[in-house]
Structures are given as C-alpha cells and as structure tokens.
Design a protein around this motif. Structure first.
Motif, PDB file in Angstrom:
ATOM      1  N   ARG A  97      45.958  59.975  42.815  1.00 24.32           N
ATOM      2  CA  ARG A  97      44.640  59.486  43.681  1.00 24.32           C
ATOM      3  C   ARG A  97      46.893  58.609  44.259  1.00 24.32           C
ATOM      4  O   ARG A  97      47.592  58.180  45.808  1.00 24.32           O
ATOM      5  CB  ARG A  97      44.316  58.195  44.184  1.00 24.32           C
ATOM      6  CG  ARG A  97      43.394  58.980  43.665  1.00 24.32           C
ATOM      7  CD  ARG A  97      41.818  58.319  43.580  1.00 24.32           C
ATOM      8  NE  ARG A  97      41.852  57.283  43.079  1.00 24.32           N
ATOM      9  CZ  ARG A  97      41.491  56.714  41.668  1.00 24.32           C
ATOM     10  NH1 ARG A  97      40.938  57.947  40.855  1.00 24.32           N
ATOM     11  NH2 ARG A  97      41.743  56.124  40.830  1.00 24.32           N
TER      12      ARG A  97
ATOM     13  N   GLY B 213      39.088  62.252  38.966  1.00 23.48           N
ATOM     14  CA  GLY B 213      39.383  60.647  38.571  1.00 23.48           C
ATOM     15  C   GLY B 213      40.534  60.135  38.114  1.00 23.48           C
ATOM     16  O   GLY B 213      40.418  59.522  37.553  1.00 23.48           O
ATOM     17  N   HIS B 214      41.459  60.860  38.676  1.00 25.04           N
ATOM     18  CA  HIS B 214      42.564  60.530  38.244  1.00 25.04           C
ATOM     19  C   HIS B 214      43.684  59.457  38.931  1.00 25.04           C
ATOM     20  O   HIS B 214      43.343  59.890  40.085  1.00 25.04           O
ATOM     21  CB  HIS B 214      43.454  61.776  37.778  1.00 25.04           C
ATOM     22  CG  HIS B 214      45.068  61.886  37.169  1.00 25.04           C
ATOM     23  ND1 HIS B 214      46.056  60.805  37.425  1.00 25.04           N
ATOM     24  CD2 HIS B 214      44.621  62.402  35.485  1.00 25.04           C
ATOM     25  CE1 HIS B 214      47.090  60.982  36.293  1.00 25.04           C
ATOM     26  NE2 HIS B 214      46.010  61.906  35.201  1.00 25.04           N
ATOM     27  N   PRO B 215      43.628  58.490  38.642  1.00 32.45           N
ATOM     28  CA  PRO B 215      44.662  57.207  39.666  1.00 32.45           C
ATOM     29  C   PRO B 215      46.024  58.075  40.213  1.00 32.45           C
ATOM     30  O   PRO B 215      46.195  57.451  41.041  1.00 32.45           O
ATOM     31  CB  PRO B 215      44.798  56.042  38.434  1.00 32.45           C
ATOM     32  CG  PRO B 215      44.302  56.775  37.232  1.00 32.45           C
ATOM     33  CD  PRO B 215      43.327  58.020  37.542  1.00 32.45           C
TER      34      PRO B 215
ATOM     35  N   VAL C 144      40.547  62.299  43.267  1.00 35.39           N
ATOM     36  CA  VAL C 144      39.626  61.377  44.057  1.00 35.39           C
ATOM     37  C   VAL C 144      38.137  62.495  43.027  1.00 35.39           C
ATOM     38  O   VAL C 144      37.535  61.715  42.368  1.00 35.39           O
ATOM     39  CB  VAL C 144      39.233  61.731  45.246  1.00 35.39           C
ATOM     40  CG1 VAL C 144      37.087  60.993  45.673  1.00 35.39           C
ATOM     41  CG2 VAL C 144      39.570  60.807  46.114  1.00 35.39           C
TER      42      VAL C 144
END
Length: 377
Positions: free
Chosen positions: A31, A26-28, A23
């Motif tokens: 997540r 911002g790294h998918p 989060v």
C-alpha cells in the motif's frame, strides 16, 4: 492541459495494482508503494498543469523570400512573473513539420531570444505557428501543453533569374526614360480596388466604398504604357511537376522584370486565372504572390477563351509551355499578338528558332532569352 506520458501510464497501472494487492493481501508495504506512485503522479500533473508565466512572441523575416533563400524566425521569451521560470520546450509549427526550441530557465524579469531558420525549399505559403509550449516533470510522468502566440505566413516565391526585358509601346506623355511611378489620370479606367497608402485621394470611389465598407479607389491606365501578357501552361499533361516548377520560375522572371521595367502585366493560365496589374514593385509582388500558390490542373486547352478572343496588337505575349507545342493555338495567338515569344520547357536544349526558345530548365531558358533577339526586342 496536462496529460500522462507513456511512463506515467505505466506508473498509474503499477499504482493501481500495488494498492489493490496491498488492500487484498493486507500488506502495508504494497500500500505504501502504491501510494508513493500515486503521489508522484499527482505531483507531476500539478507541476505540468501550471501555466508558464512567460510572454512568448515570434517574428519572421523576411515575410516574402525566393525559394531556397534564407528566412529566419526570432523567438523572444520574457519572464514577467515574480518567480523563477523552469525550462520548457516551445514547438513552432512550420508548414507540416514542427521545430522544437529548448527554452532555458529564466529568472524573474529577464528575457532570452532564440533564432532558427525556416524551410524555404518548396514554393508556396508557409504557415508558421502557433507556438506550443511544452513542459514535463523531472520524472517524465506528465506533459503539459499550451498554445501561445500568433500565427504568421512566409510567402516562398518562385526563384527568379536575371532577365532583360525591353520596354514596348510608345513613350508615355512624351516622357523620355523610365517613369518612377504609375501614371494615373487618363480616361482609361482600368479597375476599382481597395485603397492603399500613397494612392491619390482624388481617385476615391465613394459609391464603391459605401457598398463595400472599405475605401476604394479608381485605378487608371495610360493607353500608351507598354503591356505584357504571359500565358502559363498549367496543364498536368503538358508539363511534369518538375518541369512545371521550372515554368513557374520562367514566368516569375519575366513578369518581375516587366513590372519593374514599367510595363503593365497580365498573367493568364490554362486553368482560367486572369490577373492584370499595373507596373512597379507592388504589382511585381502581387504577381509573385499569385505564382506562389499556383498549381497544375486537368484542363485540355492551352489558352482560355478570354485570351484567344483578345484583340490584336494588345502588347507583347509570352507563352510558357511544355515540349509538345499546340501549333494551332499558337498560330491563332500569333495572329492576335504579333510580338509573341514561346518558351518550351522540359526538352533538351535546342537552337532558338525565331521567337521559339527550347530549354530543359528555367536557367537555360532565361540564358537563351538574354542571348537572342527575343531578349533584345
């Protein structure tokens, strides 16, 4: 109840870190990995929280056993559901330990039995159960536990040694030979106790039954029936723990032989226990049950006051004590019980002197008893 294992806790921490980092950065991918770990945890908890659809029962046999003799438990597991039951572990509490039984997977409507031996190396009451059913997920992230089944008790009696104990007293009601059962009906009322199957209905004590809410019977004793009193030294300063176990074995051997031989028995200890019974198998079991849980105490006197004040001629007396004899007390007891035998344990083997037997252990004491006039009187 389902709980995370250590591996599950590590995965939980890892999931929180991955999700937080994903989060913030911002790294998918982070997540996704965090969500994958969290999903594995949720699936593990859901799988292990489901109650196994099985009925588990346990039987122990025998419920009373001599120390060192085998006793077994039988675990019966039946799948009464409509689904395939995965494998799980059943932990049976045996005293202070736990015995784990791996229960294999069961198809619907099938059952399986498992046998295992119970520990009987120590005298005492061995609590068995309750069962704890344990189930884990394939990844080992969570563990579910469920208590099932009833508890049972195995009475581990003291070891007994074959002992010859002749009958004492006068014949009962001009009967020759051993009487197969207790003789009741004399005017010598001995006690009022709970009713047991086989007791005479005419001996029911209705006033006591109304007072206690249970059926009570009068128990009569034949004054001519042979009697034996055993005084067991329970003082910790007189016998070491190992020697005390040998003393309990001597007491068990004498009382068991006397009860089965048709003698009324009385067990007295230095700690104040005073138990009187009739003869027969029920009386023998009651005496062994009492010896099963008997321990040592800090008393200083060998004989309690009730025994020291007993009337003379009240049957035979056997004293089981340590090597340091309390001669003054024994002299008073001999004056009241002319047929007195003293067994002194915890000392080196010695030649029996009259009715005094010195031995290092119970087996040697019983062997001397059987070989001397003390065992033939």
């Amino acid at each position: 109840m389902s709980r995370l294992t250590r591996r599950g806790v590590v995965v939980l921490v890892l999931a929180v870190l991955l999700l937080t980092a994903g989060v913030l950065a911002g790294h998918p991918l982070l997540r996704a990995l965090g969500g994958l770990c969290a999903g594995a945890l949720v699936a593990a908890v859901a799988l292990t929280a489901r109650r196994p659809s099985v009925v588990v029962t346990r039987e122990v046999y025998p419920d009373r056993v001599e120390r060192g003799r085998p006793a077994l438990a039988r675990l019966l597991v039946r799948n009464q559901g409509q689904r395939h039951q995965p494998a799980f572990t059943a932990g049976d509490r045996l005293g202070e330990g736990v015995h784990d039984v791996r229960v294999n997977a069961l198809p619907p409507g099938t059952e399986a039995s498992y046998h295992y031996e119970l520990p009987t190396q120590r005298r005492g009451r061995l609590p068995v159960g309750p069962l704890v059913l344990e189930r884990t997920d394939p990844l080992g992230l969570a563990r579910g536990r469920l208590t099932a089944g009833e508890s049972a008790t195995v009475w581990v009696h003291p070891r007994r040694h074959p002992l010859r104990l002749p009958a004492r007293g006068t014949p009962r009601h001009h009967h020759e030979g051993r009487v197969a059962e207790d003789l009741h009906g004399s005017l010598d009322l001995r006690e009022v106790r709970e009713y047991q199957p086989g007791d005479e209905v005419r001996h029911l004590h209705w006033k006591a039954a109304a007072r206690t809410g249970q059926l009570m019977v009068r128990q009569y004793a034949d004054p001519d029936q042979p009697r034996l009193t055993l005084l067991l030294d329970t003082r910790s300063r007189s016998l070491t723990p190992a020697a005390f176990e040998e003393a309990v074995e001597v007491a068990a051997s004498v009382l068991h032989a006397a009860a089965l031989g048709g003698q009324r028995c009385r067990l007295v200890t230095s700690g104040g226990l005073d138990l009187s019974t009739s003869d027969g198998a029920t009386a023998a079991r009651r005496l062994l049950d009492e010896l099963c849980e008997l321990g040592q105490d800090q008393e200083t006197a060998l004989a309690p006051g009730a025994l020291a004040r007993a009337r003379g001629g009240d049957g035979a007396l056997v004293v089981v004590t340590g090597g340091s004899l309390d001669e003054a007390v024994l002299a008073r007891l001999r004056g009241r019980y002319p047929a007195t035998t003293v067994v002194a344990l915890g000392v080196g083997a010695g030649r029996p002197v009259g009715r005094l037997i010195r031995a290092a252990d119970a087996a040697e004491a019983v062997s001397q008893w059987n070989a001397t006039p003390a065992g033939r009187r």
